[in-house]
Motif scaffolding. Sequence first.
Motif, mmCIF file in Angstrom:
data_model
loop_
_atom_site.group_PDB
_atom_site.id
_atom_site.type_symbol
_atom_site.label_atom_id
_atom_site.label_comp_id
_atom_site.label_asym_id
_atom_site.label_seq_id
_atom_site.Cartn_x
_atom_site.Cartn_y
_atom_site.Cartn_z
ATOM 1 N N SER A 163 24.486 -2.825 -19.738
ATOM 2 C CA SER A 163 23.044 -2.912 -19.976
ATOM 3 C C SER A 163 22.639 -4.318 -20.372
ATOM 4 N N MET A 164 21.358 -4.581 -20.197
ATOM 5 C CA MET A 164 20.783 -5.797 -20.783
ATOM 6 C C MET A 164 19.281 -5.580 -20.944
ATOM 7 N N GLY A 165 18.758 -6.100 -22.048
ATOM 8 C CA GLY A 165 17.349 -5.893 -22.350
ATOM 9 C C GLY A 165 16.599 -7.200 -22.539
ATOM 10 N N MET A 166 15.290 -7.074 -22.631
ATOM 11 C CA MET A 166 14.461 -8.262 -22.885
ATOM 12 C C MET A 166 13.207 -7.833 -23.647
ATOM 13 N N ALA A 167 12.624 -8.786 -24.352
ATOM 14 C CA ALA A 167 11.430 -8.472 -25.144
ATOM 15 C C ALA A 167 10.297 -9.437 -24.833
ATOM 16 N N LEU A 168 9.091 -8.870 -24.762
ATOM 17 C CA LEU A 168 7.888 -9.695 -24.640
ATOM 18 C C LEU A 168 7.245 -9.893 -26.000
ATOM 19 N N THR A 169 7.462 -8.906 -26.880
ATOM 20 C CA THR A 169 6.914 -8.983 -28.240
ATOM 21 C C THR A 169 7.961 -8.477 -29.224
ATOM 22 N N PRO A 170 7.835 -8.862 -30.488
ATOM 23 C CA PRO A 170 8.733 -8.291 -31.500
ATOM 24 C C PRO A 170 8.220 -6.913 -31.917
ATOM 25 N N CYS A 171 8.841 -6.319 -32.902
ATOM 26 C CA CYS A 171 8.336 -5.065 -33.455
ATOM 27 C C CYS A 171 8.368 -5.184 -34.972
ATOM 28 N N THR A 172 7.681 -4.270 -35.630
ATOM 29 C CA THR A 172 7.574 -4.330 -37.089
ATOM 30 C C THR A 172 8.192 -3.085 -37.716
ATOM 31 N N VAL A 173 9.201 -3.294 -38.546
ATOM 32 C CA VAL A 173 9.806 -2.195 -39.306
ATOM 33 C C VAL A 173 8.808 -1.808 -40.391
ATOM 34 N N PRO A 174 8.421 -0.518 -40.465
ATOM 35 C CA PRO A 174 7.354 -0.131 -41.406
ATOM 36 C C PRO A 174 7.591 -0.612 -42.836
ATOM 37 N N MET A 175 8.831 -0.474 -43.336
ATOM 38 C CA MET A 175 9.100 -0.882 -44.710
ATOM 39 C C MET A 175 9.017 -2.392 -44.898
ATOM 40 N N ALA A 176 9.260 -3.154 -43.832
ATOM 41 C CA ALA A 176 9.214 -4.614 -43.952
ATOM 42 C C ALA A 176 7.776 -5.118 -43.807
ATOM 43 N N GLY A 177 6.992 -4.432 -42.974
ATOM 44 C CA GLY A 177 5.576 -4.774 -42.848
ATOM 45 C C GLY A 177 5.277 -6.007 -42.014
ATOM 46 N N LYS A 178 6.344 -6.738 -41.636
ATOM 47 C CA LYS A 178 6.157 -7.954 -40.844
ATOM 48 C C LYS A 178 7.052 -7.880 -39.606
ATOM 49 N N PRO A 179 6.679 -8.555 -38.524
ATOM 50 C CA PRO A 179 7.525 -8.528 -37.322
ATOM 51 C C PRO A 179 8.938 -9.045 -37.621
ATOM 52 N N THR A 180 9.937 -8.485 -36.929
ATOM 53 C CA THR A 180 11.328 -8.859 -37.211
ATOM 54 C C THR A 180 11.672 -10.251 -36.697
ATOM 55 N N PHE A 181 10.900 -10.744 -35.739
ATOM 56 C CA PHE A 181 11.085 -12.127 -35.284
ATOM 57 C C PHE A 181 9.771 -12.557 -34.656
ATOM 58 N N GLU A 182 9.700 -13.794 -34.231
ATOM 59 C CA GLU A 182 8.445 -14.263 -33.662
ATOM 60 C C GLU A 182 8.636 -14.752 -32.244
ATOM 61 N N LEU A 183 7.689 -14.434 -31.400
ATOM 62 C CA LEU A 183 7.690 -14.926 -30.028
ATOM 63 C C LEU A 183 6.293 -15.451 -29.752
ATOM 64 N N ALA A 184 6.212 -16.640 -29.194
ATOM 65 C CA ALA A 184 4.898 -17.174 -28.866
ATOM 66 C C ALA A 184 4.281 -16.357 -27.727
ATOM 67 N N GLU A 185 2.997 -16.484 -27.583
ATOM 68 C CA GLU A 185 2.239 -15.713 -26.589
ATOM 69 C C GLU A 185 2.826 -15.858 -25.177
ATOM 70 N N ASP A 186 3.393 -17.030 -24.877
ATOM 71 C CA ASP A 186 3.892 -17.265 -23.508
ATOM 72 C C ASP A 186 5.420 -17.238 -23.446
ATOM 73 N N GLU A 187 6.058 -16.646 -24.481
ATOM 74 C CA GLU A 187 7.519 -16.637 -24.518
ATOM 75 C C GLU A 187 8.086 -15.232 -24.376
ATOM 76 N N MET A 188 9.336 -15.168 -23.955
ATOM 77 C CA MET A 188 10.065 -13.895 -23.973
ATOM 78 C C MET A 188 11.502 -14.178 -24.397
ATOM 79 N N GLU A 189 12.183 -13.116 -24.804
ATOM 80 C CA GLU A 189 13.584 -13.268 -25.185
ATOM 81 C C GLU A 189 14.416 -12.405 -24.242
ATOM 82 N N ILE A 190 15.346 -13.058 -23.560
ATOM 83 C CA ILE A 190 16.217 -12.360 -22.611
ATOM 84 C C ILE A 190 17.522 -12.011 -23.319
ATOM 85 N N GLY A 191 17.925 -10.749 -23.179
ATOM 86 C CA GLY A 191 19.188 -10.340 -23.801
ATOM 87 C C GLY A 191 19.008 -9.820 -25.211
#
Lengths: 357, 212
Positions: free
Chosen positions: A187-215
């Motif tokens: 398998s391999m995945g990619m992200a266009l946006t981060p996600c927010t763990v409810p207890m943390a309240g903030k996104p787990t990482f940051e991606l600029a509007e025009d960026e993605m993370e492969i893998g």
Amino acid sequence: MKKLINKPEDVVKEELEGMALAYPDLVKVHFDPNFVYRADAPVKNKVAVISGGGSGHEPMHGGFVGVGMLDAACPGEVFTSPTPDQMLEATKMVNGGAGVLHIVKNYSGDIMNFEMAADMARAEGIRVLSILIDDDVAVKDSLYTQGRRGVGTTVLAEKICGAAAEKGYDLKRVADLCRRVNINGRSMGMALTPCTVPMAGKPTFELAEDEMEIGIGIHGEPGRQRMKIKTADEITEMLALSIIEDPAYTRTVREWDEDKEEWVDVTLEDPPFKAGDRVLAFVNSMGGTPAIELLIIYRKLHEICEKKGLKIVRNLIGPYITSLEMQGCSITLLKMDDEMIELWDAPVKTPGLRWGM
Amino acid sequence: MPITTADVLEFLRRSADVLHENKEYLTELDSAIGDADHGINMDRGFQNILKKLPSVEDKDAGTILKTSGMALVSSVGGAGGPLYGTAFMQAGMALAGKYELTAEDVLAALDAALKGVMMRGKSKPGQKTMIDAIDPAVTAMREALDSGADTLEALERATAAAEKGMKDTIPMLAMKGRASYLGERSIGHQDPGATSSYLLIRTMAEMAREKA
């Protein structure tokens, strides 16, 4: 943080309460320790298949409990592995006398908690075997890292092994099959946006509007590369070619040896794909990516597989192993043989997967 | 003055406070290289210890620590649960049956905790983990006691060594757990596990200072 929740600390509990009310014919929910189990458990003389992991990947794992798939699932806090008492109690609850298989994803926390649980269950006289899923080709190295993460192949292994257990396979045979599914899945995945763990309240990482993370991993673990966003076709190609063309991957995993009665290191190698292979193609949404985009991905994946001589004999498309509300997708290819195809097609009746009955 | 089980109970209560105060700090460290839950998980675990303490108040130090370890294992989750749980359980085994502790006993417990973590996590020093704080602390405390230092002095040296060990994780390349996937990107960040371990060791030294 904008979420349809009440209190962050109640998210998992309230989700499980909803699950119990929504699918009473399929599952029951045990609280404190938390686990979801088959409504008709224990099934006498059937091998029980259990999985578990952090919450936030729904429908995996709780949504895959039911006839023809998992006997129990142990949900941890969001993105946090469950604790040994959950797996121990679930193991005791669903053991029908034919032993229990633990399907464990390769994360250090999951491994340690499941190992402790398996040791405790064995101390109480229950046969337990554990198989690790580590299929994420985004991780190239197993010497200086925890090794490949357990991602999409987990869903396929749970379905295939659940069907095998339903069919009457013994524990050793279900475990061997699970290992075979793992080494044949990538398998391999990619992200266009981060996600927010409810207890943390903030996104787990940051991606600029025009960026993605492969893998990316299913908890937002960093992948191979952060880059400017590309088209669906280009992204599909990057994921698919990594899966298809990466060389064989060798790693050492710990498994319980019933003869020696101890944990032993087992070295496994996954064979690369080759022309003529029959595959199951699984296009998965990370949670925030809609079906319309998954089909665009599938369309290109189909074309690439054809070009590479891989015959897609089955597919699965949708949000099955998610990362909260993350936008993105993952692709899994599983090389199938006749036995796996037959077990894949076998009836299944769970909240998250249902066919043939 | 000998260390009593009342001190052990007080250490656990204070640790719960310290981890609660540092919940966001630890979570922030973890979000840089892990999965942003270390502070939340440790806080939940130590709050769970507080719930169990009344049932073991009159027991020996070993039972108190073993019970605390079980409380962590059943409530922390992640890698921290089995690692800290094993650490406390092993420390408890080292102090089985004892109601009064010497500085050597504390060292033996800390050493047992370290070995437990290394066994459970299949890890060793230098891999950017909690071991990098505990291992130098054990060494420093042993050297201090060997050279005739008293409890306070030994624990202060252990704390200084743990702090240095914690800071030394900053330039390290992570090789265990989720941080390992960052590869080179893990360099430049302080390990959250080493940080929570340092906070616990520092709590011991602070108590010794007040008692002295």
